[in-house]
Design a protein around this motif. Structure first.
Motif, PDB file in Angstrom:
ATOM      1  N   UNK A  68       0.842  -1.191   0.000  1.00 47.48           N
ATOM      2  CA  UNK A  68       0.000   0.000   0.000  1.00 47.48           C
ATOM      3  C   UNK A  68       0.875   1.237   0.000  1.00 47.48           C
ATOM      4  N   UNK A  69       0.352   2.305  -0.601  1.00 47.94           N
ATOM      5  CA  UNK A  69       1.050   3.579  -0.594  1.00 47.94           C
ATOM      6  C   UNK A  69       0.052   4.695  -0.881  1.00 47.94           C
ATOM      7  N   UNK A  70       0.386   5.908  -0.453  1.00 44.00           N
ATOM      8  CA  UNK A  70      -0.483   7.054  -0.683  1.00 44.00           C
ATOM      9  C   UNK A  70      -0.138   7.694  -2.024  1.00 44.00           C
ATOM     10  N   UNK A  71      -1.159   7.911  -2.831  1.00 40.33           N
ATOM     11  CA  UNK A  71      -1.030   8.525  -4.153  1.00 40.33           C
ATOM     12  C   UNK A  71      -2.131   9.571  -4.278  1.00 40.33           C
ATOM     13  N   UNK A  72      -1.892  10.613  -5.059  1.00 43.22           N
ATOM     14  CA  UNK A  72      -2.896  11.646  -5.249  1.00 43.22           C
ATOM     15  C   UNK A  72      -3.801  11.325  -6.439  1.00 43.22           C
ATOM     16  N   UNK A  73      -5.103  11.390  -6.204  1.00 45.52           N
ATOM     17  CA  UNK A  73      -6.077  11.307  -7.286  1.00 45.52           C
ATOM     18  C   UNK A  73      -5.978  12.593  -8.095  1.00 45.52           C
TER      19      UNK A  73
END
Length: 220
Positions: A68-73
């Motif tokens: 998992x990782x944080x990505x910008x929509x």
């Protein structure tokens, strides 16, 4: 758990609060999940949340290990939700072999979360180019400078690569890297979670059946 195995400096077992911001009822749901998502995203923006478009993107490698990782929509419509990345990154390599993914929007300050399930597919080069050209020039250069997910010896290596490409592209437009672009997640399931008093949360799941969306309430 024995006393010797407890970590007592942060009493996480006592971190608890009641969720009482609002409620979510079936009567307030639209027939299309994107309508509610749009309203909730606006609420997150209006509330001044940091990075309201940030989402946790989950992928699975060939051994079944989840990541998992944080990505910008970056944008969305009825065709799907779009984010951008290096095609040699770990997530892109996972999606090349297994298109299934999950996107989680953790708006916990509003006692809300939204989960999209679907399949990711690369968008066209032209679509990637149009977005790339809208980015700040420093972000464009950073895409060239960072061999995403590769091991590097020091931060200075990355900073030096950035300076090299900054000098190279000092004049004129920065071209779209051949190794960089977008993925569109075509979703078939969307779950909305609204925190509730006494842990009696409201959960509704939209699931696509042919060209229609079914809506069911889930027990918390």
């Amino acid at each position: 758990m024995s006393e010797n195995n407890k970590i007592n400096n942060v009493p996480v077992h006592d971190l608890r609060r009641e969720y009482k911001n609002t409620v979510l009822r079936r009567s307030g749901l639209s027939s299309c999940p994107l309508d509610l998502f749009k309203d909730w995203l606006k609420d997150a923006c209006d509330a001044g949340l940091s990075d309201p478009a940030a989402m946790c993107v989950a992928t699975v490698d060939s051994s079944g290990q989840p990541f998992q990782r944080i990505v910008l929509l970056k944008y969305y419509d009825k065709e799907g939700l779009v984010f951008f990345t290096h095609f040699n990154s770990r997530k892109a390599q996972h999606l090349k072999k297994n298109r299934n993914t999950s996107l989680l929007f953790p708006w916990y300050m509003l006692d809300r979360q939204v989960i999209f399930l679907g399949q990711a597919e690369p968008i066209s080069t032209q679509e990637s180019r149009e977005y790339f050209q809208s980015r700040p020039k420093e972000s464009q250069i950073a895409a060239w400078a960072s061999p995403q997910s590769e091991i590097i010896a020091t931060r200075e290596v990355l900073e030096n690569r950035f300076l090299e490409f900054k000098q190279k592209f000092q004049e004129g437009e920065v071209p779209l890297p051949h190794f960089w672009g977008g993925f569109r997640v075509r979703f078939h399931s969307v779950e909305f979670w609204q925190g509730g008093l006494h842990r009696l949360h409201d959960r509704f799941i939209y699931q696509k059946k042919e060209n229609e969306w079914t809506i069911d309430r889930l027990s918390p």
